[in-house]
Design an enzyme around this catalytic site. Structure first.
Site, short mmCIF file in Angstrom:
data_model
loop_
_atom_site.label_atom_id
_atom_site.label_comp_id
_atom_site.label_asym_id
_atom_site.label_seq_id
_atom_site.Cartn_x
_atom_site.Cartn_y
_atom_site.Cartn_z
CG ASP A 19 -0.21 -0.52 2.46
OD1 ASP A 19 1.01 -0.28 2.58
OD2 ASP A 19 -0.86 -1.18 3.29
CD GLU A 20 6.02 3.38 1.64
OE1 GLU A 20 5.80 2.58 2.57
OE2 GLU A 20 7.02 4.11 1.59
#
Length: 217
Positions: A19-20
C-alpha cells in the site's frame, strides 16, 4: 485498484509495499502544473473510486517524501519545496529519520543528539568514524540529500502497463505514458529537476500507506 489509478499518471512508479508507492514526476511540470493540485486530484480520484482516504508527501527525494507522508493523515498533502529540505527536517526528532532505530537513537541521545538538525550540524567525518557507512548515510539524509531516483530493481515503466488497459483507454491515449517516459528522459538529460510524489493510503483510522517554505494541507 489504487495501483491502477496511480499508474496512468507518472512516467515511473515504484511500489514499495502493498500500500505504498513512490512516483517520479521529474520533467512533468509542464504537463501537470502545480504539484499540490495534482496531489489533490489523485486523492479525490482514489476516494471517488475506492472510498479510501490517503496522504501524499511531495519532496525532492524519497526520504523527504516518505517523512512528509506522515503529516496530515488520514487525508492530507505536505509539500517541501526544493531548497527547504534542511529547514523542514531540522526540528524533527532524530527517530523520524528512516533507518534510525531504537539502538541507534540511544547512541545518539548518549552523545546529546536529539533532532535531525543536531545530526546535520555534526561533521560528516565524525558521524562516519563513530557510526560507519550507515551513519554517513543518515548524516546525508539529515542534510536533505536522500535518494532521488527509483531503484532499478523496483521501477516500473507506465508504458509497459498501459498495454493491459484496453478497457480503460482510448487507443490514442495509450501513447500518453510512452510520451511521458520519453519527455522525462529528455528533461533529466537537460538538467531539469522535478519532484517526488509518494502517496499513501489509509483504511479508516489505520494507516496502511506511507514517501521550499513548508506548506501543509
Amino acid at each position: 485498484m489504487v495501483r491502477e489509478i496511480l499508474i496512468k499518471y507518472p512516467p515511473m512508479i515504484q511500489q514499495a509495499s502493498v500500500d505504498e508507492f513512490y512516483m517520479d514526476f521529474t520533467g512533468c511540470e509542464k504537463i501537470y502544473g502545480n504539484p499540490m493540485l495534482l496531489a489533490e486530484r489523485l486523492l479525490q480520484e482514489i476516494y471517488d473510486k475506492v472510498k479510501l482516504p490517503g496522504s501524499i508527501g511531495i519532496g525532492s527525494n524519497k526520504t523527504i517524501a516518505k517523512i512528509c507522508s506522515d503529516f496530515n493523515k488520514p487525508r492530507g498533502i505536505t509539500y517541501v519545496a526544493p531548497g527547504m529540505e534542511k529547514d523542514f527536517l531540522a526540528p524533527l526528532p532524530a527517530e523520524t529519520m528512516p533507518g534510525v532505530g531504537k539502538v541507534f537513537i540511544e547512541e545518539l541521545h548518549a552523545r546529546g543528539i536529539y533532532t535531525i538538525g543536531d545530526i546535520a550540524r555534526m561533521p560528516a567525518e565524525y558521524f562516519a568514524s563513530v557510526f560507519g557507512k550507515g551513519g554517513l548515510d543518515i548524516w546525508e539524509k539529515a542534510n536533505g540529500k536522500g535518494t532521488e531516483y527509483i531503484s532499478e530493481g523496483k521501477k516500473e515503466k507506465v508504458s509497459q502497463a498501459s498495454r493491459h488497459s484496453d478497457r480503460i483507454f482510448h487507443p490514442l491515449q495509450k501513447l500518453k505514458p510512452l510520451c511521458l517516459v520519453l519527455l522525462q528522459r529528455f528533461l533529466k538529460k537537460s538538467g531539469t529537476k522535478g519532484v517526488w510524489q509518494p502517496i499513501s493510503i489509509s483504511n479508516f483510522d489505520m494507516p496502511i500507506f506511507q514517501p521550499l517554505p513548508v506548506q501543509n494541507r
